[in-house]
Motif scaffolding. Structure first.
Motif, short mmCIF file in Angstrom:
data_model
loop_
_atom_site.label_atom_id
_atom_site.label_comp_id
_atom_site.label_asym_id
_atom_site.label_seq_id
_atom_site.Cartn_x
_atom_site.Cartn_y
_atom_site.Cartn_z
N LEU A 31 0.81 -1.22 0.00
CA LEU A 31 0.00 0.00 0.00
C LEU A 31 0.84 1.27 0.00
O LEU A 31 0.31 2.38 -0.02
CB LEU A 31 -0.94 -0.01 1.21
CG LEU A 31 -1.91 -1.19 1.24
CD1 LEU A 31 -2.68 -1.22 2.56
CD2 LEU A 31 -2.88 -1.16 0.06
N ARG A 46 -4.68 -0.32 -3.28
CA ARG A 46 -5.46 0.58 -2.42
C ARG A 46 -6.94 0.46 -2.72
O ARG A 46 -7.77 0.52 -1.81
CB ARG A 46 -4.96 2.01 -2.60
CG ARG A 46 -3.57 2.24 -2.00
CD ARG A 46 -3.11 3.68 -2.15
NE ARG A 46 -1.87 3.90 -1.40
CZ ARG A 46 -1.28 5.09 -1.25
NH1 ARG A 46 -1.83 6.17 -1.82
NH2 ARG A 46 -0.17 5.21 -0.56
N GLN A 58 -12.32 6.65 0.71
CA GLN A 58 -10.92 6.36 0.50
C GLN A 58 -10.12 6.70 1.76
O GLN A 58 -10.34 7.74 2.38
CB GLN A 58 -10.37 7.18 -0.67
CG GLN A 58 -10.94 6.81 -2.01
CD GLN A 58 -10.30 7.59 -3.14
OE1 GLN A 58 -9.43 8.42 -2.92
NE2 GLN A 58 -10.75 7.33 -4.36
N TRP A 61 -4.17 8.87 3.09
CA TRP A 61 -2.80 8.37 3.20
C TRP A 61 -1.87 9.50 3.62
O TRP A 61 -1.84 10.55 2.98
CB TRP A 61 -2.34 7.77 1.86
CG TRP A 61 -3.24 6.68 1.39
CD1 TRP A 61 -4.22 6.77 0.44
CD2 TRP A 61 -3.27 5.34 1.87
NE1 TRP A 61 -4.85 5.56 0.29
CE2 TRP A 61 -4.29 4.66 1.15
CE3 TRP A 61 -2.52 4.62 2.81
CZ2 TRP A 61 -4.58 3.32 1.35
CZ3 TRP A 61 -2.82 3.29 3.02
CH2 TRP A 61 -3.83 2.64 2.30
#
Length: 242
Positions: A31, A46, A58, A61
């Motif tokens: 990832l 992802r 989502q 990150w």
């Protein structure tokens, strides 16, 4: 999935290295987009992990830098490097907090009412300098109402460090001495899970669940940077359900 008892409206997940499309040495559910893996493979991984765990959106990150900064989600899209931090916090449903690791400690936090959550990336530097405490400062709930999950990380028989690492922790808290055992001359085996547990208890948290899985010895299940420096990243997630 780990058996961590959380409020019904809190979701959490910890990925492994299985189920993705990345080729060795990133095989297969890498990832991390900063490890020289094929960006198309990372994007697909992802997408898969979001679907696998039925996340409401989502994951956000972070650009993790082994510091103590904590961001509140949603991020400000106009702020440059808004995601440069080692922990994220939210009290909004649908925002997915995420941290990537490959030996460092992932720590997930939520309150008993299920109204606040946070994900923390704690390498030894961040842990020593107070990233856990910085994340807890974001919570409105008192410490006695916060639950913690300490996820998979390098274990106490594999994390060999220099005397300077032990000294940094012991200067901050003499009790940290218990987390270090002599190894080779001038070296110690450090117990990151114990160090994090000590910090959480000192902050007033008693509801702590430890997975006690060693990423180094379980390198076929989790990515381990110490086992293989050219490797991927797995991730730990937490969110409030919509």
């Amino acid at each position: 999935m780990f058996a961590w008892s959380v409020p019904d409206n809190v979701g959490f997940a910890v990925s492994t290295r299985d189920g993705g499309v990345s080729l060795p040495p990133f095989n297969s559910l890498n990832l991390g987009d900063h490890v020289d893996d094929d960006p198309r493979a990372v994007a697909e991984n992802r997408r898969r992990v979001q679907a696998l765990f039925a996340m409401p959106g989502q994951p956000v990150w972070l650009e993790q830098v082994h510091g103590t900064d904590v961001v509140t989600l949603p991020l400000n899209p106009l702020e440059v490097h808004a995601n440069r931090a080692d922990a994220s916090y939210t009290k909004l449903p649908g925002q997915v907090c995420a941290v990537m690791t490959a030996d460092c400690l992932p720590i997930l936090l939520c309150d008993r009412q299920g109204t606040e959550v946070a994900a923390v990336h704690a390498g030894w530097r961040g842990l020593c300098n107070g990233v856990i405490e910085a994340a807890l400062q974001k919570f409105l709930a008192p410490a006695c109402d916060i639950q913690a999950l300490i996820g998979p990380a390098i274990g106490p028989t594999a994390f060999e460090v220099g005397a300077e690492v032990r000294e940094a922790f012991v200067i901050a808290d003499i009790a940290a001495d218990k987390a270090f055992l002599p190894a080779s001359p001038g070296k110690y085996f450090g117990n990151l899970e114990m160090l994090a547990h000590q910090r959480l208890v000192a902050a007033g948290i008693t509801d702590i669940h430890c997975t006690s899985e060693c990423t180094y010895t379980l390198s076929e299940k989790y990515f381990s940077y110490r086992k293989s420096p050219k490797t991927g990243r797995f991730a730990s997630f937490i969110w409030l359900k919509n």
